[in-house]
Design a protein around this motif. Structure first.
Motif, short mmCIF file in Angstrom:
data_model
loop_
_atom_site.label_atom_id
_atom_site.label_comp_id
_atom_site.label_asym_id
_atom_site.label_seq_id
_atom_site.Cartn_x
_atom_site.Cartn_y
_atom_site.Cartn_z
N PRO A 317 0.83 -1.21 0.00
CA PRO A 317 0.00 0.00 0.00
C PRO A 317 0.86 1.25 0.00
O PRO A 317 1.87 1.33 0.69
CB PRO A 317 -0.80 -0.13 1.30
N CYS A 320 -2.08 7.49 -2.34
CA CYS A 320 -2.57 7.74 -3.70
C CYS A 320 -2.17 9.13 -4.16
O CYS A 320 -2.20 10.08 -3.39
CB CYS A 320 -4.08 7.60 -3.75
N ARG A 321 -1.80 9.24 -5.41
CA ARG A 321 -1.53 10.54 -6.00
C ARG A 321 -2.85 11.19 -6.37
O ARG A 321 -3.77 10.52 -6.83
CB ARG A 321 -0.64 10.39 -7.23
N SER A 350 -9.98 6.79 -12.16
CA SER A 350 -9.85 7.03 -10.72
C SER A 350 -10.11 5.76 -9.93
O SER A 350 -9.42 5.46 -8.98
CB SER A 350 -10.81 8.14 -10.30
N GLU A 352 -9.67 2.67 -11.01
CA GLU A 352 -8.60 1.72 -11.21
C GLU A 352 -7.38 2.06 -10.36
O GLU A 352 -6.66 1.20 -9.89
CB GLU A 352 -8.21 1.68 -12.69
N ASP A 353 -7.16 3.37 -10.15
CA ASP A 353 -6.03 3.78 -9.34
C ASP A 353 -6.31 3.57 -7.86
O ASP A 353 -5.39 3.46 -7.06
CB ASP A 353 -5.72 5.26 -9.62
N ASN A 354 -7.57 3.50 -7.50
CA ASN A 354 -7.95 3.38 -6.10
C ASN A 354 -9.04 2.32 -5.98
O ASN A 354 -10.18 2.63 -5.64
CB ASN A 354 -8.44 4.75 -5.61
N CYS A 359 -4.21 3.06 -2.66
CA CYS A 359 -3.38 2.70 -3.81
C CYS A 359 -2.28 1.73 -3.37
O CYS A 359 -1.94 1.63 -2.21
CB CYS A 359 -2.77 3.95 -4.42
N HIS A 360 -1.70 1.06 -4.36
CA HIS A 360 -0.68 0.08 -4.05
C HIS A 360 0.22 -0.14 -5.26
O HIS A 360 -0.11 0.25 -6.38
CB HIS A 360 -1.30 -1.25 -3.61
#
Length: 557
Positions: A317, A320-321, A350, A352-354, A359-360
């Motif tokens: 983990p 997240c940006r 968004s 897919e990024d989270n 995020c990881h």
């Protein structure tokens, strides 16, 4: 010609070229100024170095011989690399003083008591090599202006004033990746660097150490060490099999489970909050196995050579940006339907990024090795025991024949260990080579010099495996009839020994659990009556007496 002109400019009266950290810490190696990502808490090696307070000596300078009383100090720089990118890599510097010198609780360097040195220390040097406490006590806590106290680093920054800071009489200056880090410490110091901004590959960490001096700090030692940054998880797999004789030869026994244990090198605990999975391919056509535990077992049912592959995956983990909103396209260039599609794709990106609220990133580690699987000795059984009739002249000994069988490969050696009735104290060890050409069936004759109750362990072994059978036997004293009465309880079975050589093997056995004796009364008869019960145990180490109670006779196994 241009180079000569530059040198002349450097030597003009009134001109002085500023010394940079790079000039000192890179040992005069010329290198271009390369932009590096900044390491947290570190500074650029293009900063100026105070050469007056911290003089720089090249290797071979005669001043190195007098920089420390009583000899030369050396520095040992250790690291726990390789390090996974994003984790911390730790370095430890340890100063090694000349013989008979050590650091006391106040940070002073003193001579060790009862230590012989050559030449002997003079009378005024019998206690202190460096009494820095006296220097410090003559100076106030703040604004110390005496010549022997300059509490600043080479770049002019003041020492941090945490408790006990004045007892740290050494200055450590580290250099790597075009940057430097300064710290005060005693004869040993530990520090860590985050590797998020360090490129992958091999790097050099250098350290220069200075001691407190009267008018300036004095260089005493330098050291350097290589460290490695990788994006692959460093792993190692240890393998264990309880029938295996030598765990380091990668040869294992068929039809016996092997335990595999994955060791992840993560000294900074970077992966503590990660989801880690292990994918195994044992190379025998059994398929792929994915587990969440670092330990697993597998049984090879065929003999041969196999390639073991394991992949470790960590889902780490990370913060997240922030999602940068996309500028809307001109109305004339898109339709309402296109705008709807644009909004939908931005939402999907968004998610897919989270995907799970955080995020990881993914990191993998790989391990591959070859192993061999052989038949091995799997089981030993004592199927018969017989006392041997003796003449009047042989009455001092009681001879017993043990008939032993085994399953698996044919043995090449046999060892017999005799211990006390509790199987806790070993009294003797007898080992013999044997030749078995057809089936595993042999007779082992042993002599008992004294009457009593003994715990017997018989082990058959070959180059790769060993198996054990145990028994409890009661032996009467020798007589003209040679009759031995007793109770023999078979306890036998498989045991693991982790050493090469039978005697060394027995020296490494673990402790053996006591064996309860049979409550039944044994009947008197010629020979011995045996009651059998299986158990699994590992025999513990012991020493061999000069005159063992259990002996082998010439020509008899």
């Amino acid at each position: 010609r241009h180079r000569v002109s530059l040198l002349l400019l450097d030597l003009l009266p009134g001109e002085h070229k500023a010394v940079r950290f790079q000039d000192v810490l890179s040992h005069e190696r010329t290198s271009p100024v390369t932009p590096y990502k900044k390491l947290q808490g570190w500074s650029s090696d293009q900063n100026k170095w105070d050469e007056k307070l911290y003089p720089f000596w090249e290797e071979g300078d005669p001043r190195w011989k007098d920089c420390w009383k009583g000899g030369r100090v050396t520095a040992k720089l250790d690291t726990d690399s390789p390090a996974l990118v994003g984790s911390n890599v730790t370095f430890v510097v340890t100063l090694q003083f000349p013989k008979c010198q050590k650091e006391d609780n106040d940070g002073n360097i003193i001579y060790e008591r009862n230590c012989t040195q050559d030449p002997p220390a003079s009378q005024d040097q019998q206690v202190y090599v460096y009494n820095w406490t006296e220097w410090i006590d003559n100076c106030g806590w703040e604004n110390c202006t005496s010549n022997h106290s300059h509490n600043v680093f080479p770049d002019g920054r003041p020492f941090p004033h945490y408790p006990g800071w004045r007892r740290r009489n050494f200055v450590y200056v580290f250099h790597t990746f075009g940057q430097y880090h300064q710290a005060t410490g005693r004869s040993s110091i530990t520090f860590s660097v985050n590797t998020a901004n360090i490129t992958l590959g091999k790097h050099v960490m250098a350290v220069s150490i200075y001691r407190r001096g009267n008018s300036a700090y004095v260089p005493i030692a330098r050291a350097k060490a290589f460290y490695f940054i990788t994006d692959k998880i460093p792993i190692f797999v240890s393998m264990y099999q309880k029938h295996d004789r030598n765990i380091s030869d990668s040869i294992f026994i068929k039809d016996s489970p092997i335990t595999f244990d994955v060791k992840i090198h993560d000294p900074s605990y970077y992966l503590n909050n990660s989801a880690i999975s292990y994918k195994w391919n044992f190379g025998d056509g059994s398929g792929l196995f994915v587990v969440s535990s670092s330990t697993t077992s597998h049984t090879y049912t065929l003999q041969g050579n196999f390639t073991l592959n394991v992949t470790v995956q960590a889902i780490i983990p990370i913060p997240c940006r922030p999602v940068t909103p996309t500028a809307p396209l001109p109305t004339s260039a898109v339709t309402t339907g296109a705008s709807s599609n644009l909004d939908s794709s931005a939402t999907i990106e968004s998610m897919e990024d989270n995907p799970d609220g955080g995020c990881h990133i993914y990191r993998n580690g790989y391990y591959r090795t070859g192993i061999s699987v052989v038949e091995g000795i799997l089981e030993v059984n004592i199927i018969q025991m017989t006392s041997i009739q003796m003449t009047e002249s042989q009455a001092e000994n009681s001879l017993v024949d043990f008939v032993v069988t085994c399953q698996g490969s044919l043995p090449t050696d046999v060892c017999t260990v005799v211990s006390d009735p509790t199987c806790q104290v070993s009294k003797s060890v007898v080992c013999d080579p044997i030749v078995v050409t057809d089936e595993c069936l042999l007779t082992i004759r042993r002599a008992f010099e004294e009457p009593g109750t003994y715990c017997i362990n018989i082990t058959l072994g070959d180059d790769t495996s060993q198996a054990l059978a145990s028994a409890l036997i009661s032996v009467n004293g020798g007589s003209s009839s040679g009759t031995t009465e007793g109770v023999f309880i078979f306890l036998g079975l498989l045991a693991v020994f982790a050493a090469i050589g039978a005697f060394v093997l027995y020296k490494r056995y673990k402790q053996y659990k006591p064996i309860e004796r049979s409550t039944g009364q044994a009947e008197n008869q010629e020979g011995l009556t045996a009651y059998f019960s299986n158990f699994k145990a590992i025999f513990f180490p012991s020493s061999t007496e000069r005159n063992p109670l259990l002996k082998s006779k010439p020509g008899i196994v």
